[in-house]
Write a protein that holds these residues in place. Structure first.
Motif, short mmCIF file in Angstrom:
data_model
loop_
_atom_site.label_atom_id
_atom_site.label_comp_id
_atom_site.label_asym_id
_atom_site.label_seq_id
_atom_site.Cartn_x
_atom_site.Cartn_y
_atom_site.Cartn_z
N ARG A 83 43.76 -16.61 -10.11
CA ARG A 83 43.26 -16.22 -11.43
C ARG A 83 41.81 -16.63 -11.62
N HIS A 84 41.45 -17.83 -11.14
CA HIS A 84 40.09 -18.34 -11.34
C HIS A 84 39.20 -18.14 -10.11
N ARG A 85 39.72 -17.43 -9.12
CA ARG A 85 39.00 -17.15 -7.88
C ARG A 85 38.46 -18.44 -7.24
N VAL A 86 39.38 -19.39 -7.04
CA VAL A 86 39.06 -20.67 -6.43
C VAL A 86 39.81 -20.75 -5.11
N ARG A 87 39.11 -21.12 -4.06
CA ARG A 87 39.79 -21.30 -2.78
C ARG A 87 40.57 -22.60 -2.78
N ILE A 88 41.73 -22.54 -2.17
CA ILE A 88 42.53 -23.75 -2.02
C ILE A 88 42.02 -24.48 -0.77
N ASP A 89 41.82 -25.78 -0.88
CA ASP A 89 41.28 -26.57 0.24
C ASP A 89 42.17 -26.45 1.47
N ARG A 90 41.57 -26.65 2.64
CA ARG A 90 42.31 -26.55 3.89
C ARG A 90 43.47 -27.53 3.96
N ARG A 91 43.27 -28.73 3.44
CA ARG A 91 44.35 -29.73 3.50
C ARG A 91 45.57 -29.28 2.70
N PHE A 92 45.35 -28.54 1.61
CA PHE A 92 46.47 -28.03 0.83
C PHE A 92 47.00 -26.73 1.41
N LYS A 93 46.11 -25.92 1.95
CA LYS A 93 46.50 -24.60 2.47
C LYS A 93 47.51 -24.73 3.61
N ALA A 126 25.78 -19.11 -21.45
CA ALA A 126 26.94 -19.97 -21.71
C ALA A 126 28.15 -19.49 -20.92
N GLY A 127 28.23 -18.19 -20.67
CA GLY A 127 29.35 -17.64 -19.93
C GLY A 127 29.42 -18.15 -18.51
N LYS A 128 28.25 -18.27 -17.85
CA LYS A 128 28.22 -18.75 -16.47
C LYS A 128 28.62 -20.22 -16.40
N ALA A 129 28.12 -21.01 -17.32
CA ALA A 129 28.47 -22.44 -17.34
C ALA A 129 29.96 -22.61 -17.61
N ARG A 130 30.51 -21.78 -18.48
CA ARG A 130 31.93 -21.85 -18.79
C ARG A 130 32.76 -21.50 -17.56
N LYS A 131 32.33 -20.48 -16.79
CA LYS A 131 33.06 -20.06 -15.60
C LYS A 131 33.07 -21.18 -14.56
N ILE A 132 31.92 -21.85 -14.39
CA ILE A 132 31.84 -22.96 -13.43
C ILE A 132 32.77 -24.08 -13.86
N ASN A 133 32.81 -24.36 -15.17
CA ASN A 133 33.68 -25.40 -15.69
C ASN A 133 35.15 -25.03 -15.48
N HIS A 134 35.50 -23.76 -15.69
CA HIS A 134 36.87 -23.31 -15.47
C HIS A 134 37.28 -23.50 -14.01
N ARG A 135 36.38 -23.21 -13.11
CA ARG A 135 36.71 -23.36 -11.69
C ARG A 135 36.90 -24.81 -11.31
N LYS A 136 36.10 -25.70 -11.89
CA LYS A 136 36.26 -27.12 -11.61
C LYS A 136 37.62 -27.61 -12.12
N ILE A 137 37.99 -27.20 -13.31
CA ILE A 137 39.29 -27.58 -13.87
C ILE A 137 40.42 -27.00 -13.03
N ALA A 138 40.24 -25.76 -12.56
CA ALA A 138 41.27 -25.12 -11.72
C ALA A 138 41.47 -25.91 -10.43
N ARG A 139 40.38 -26.34 -9.80
CA ARG A 139 40.49 -27.14 -8.56
C ARG A 139 41.26 -28.44 -8.83
N GLU A 140 40.96 -29.09 -9.95
CA GLU A 140 41.66 -30.33 -10.29
C GLU A 140 43.15 -30.08 -10.51
N ARG A 141 43.47 -29.00 -11.20
CA ARG A 141 44.88 -28.69 -11.45
C ARG A 141 45.62 -28.35 -10.17
N ILE A 142 44.96 -27.66 -9.26
CA ILE A 142 45.58 -27.34 -7.97
C ILE A 142 45.90 -28.63 -7.23
#
Length: 106
Positions: free
Chosen positions: A49-59, A2-18
């Motif tokens: 914090r969530h170790r998510v790369r920011i997309d090139r278009r935003f970077k 469950a921890g791995k699935a939660r981490k993947i979900n957190h990263r998806k939410i982080a990308r959306e918030r970015i």
């Protein structure tokens, strides 16, 4: 497991918030550039914090040194020199160099 699935979900939410924060930064810039700079700062913190790369278009929309939201002609200079795009932040003087991408159409 469950921890791995939660981490993947957190990263998806982080990308959306970015993405939302960069949209807000673009909307805020004409009336209050300090708010748009704060949006960029928050987006970078979320990414780290969530170790998510920011997309090139935003970077390429912010200065890596001062976290300023860059708008061509207002606080950013764009030049092409020797096969590179040189972006200069007019607030802190930082220069970013990107290779010029040639189109495939000829």
């Amino acid at each position: 497991m469950a921890g791995k699935a939660r981490k993947i979900n957190h990263r998806k939410i982080a990308r959306e918030r970015i993405e939302v924060l960069f949209r807000q930064a673009a909307a805020f810039h004409p009336e209050n550039p300090a708010w748009s700079n704060r949006c960029v700062e928050l987006a970078r913190k979320i990414g780290m914090r969530h170790r998510v790369r920011i997309d090139r278009r935003f970077k390429r929309q912010f200065c890596r040194r001062c976290n300023a939201f860059l708008v061509p002609g207002e606080n950013m200079r764009v030049r092409i020199h020797r096969g590179r795009v040189i972006v200069t932040c007019l607030l802190c003087g930082h220069r970013a160099r990107y290779p010029v991408v040639r189109s495939q159409h000829g």
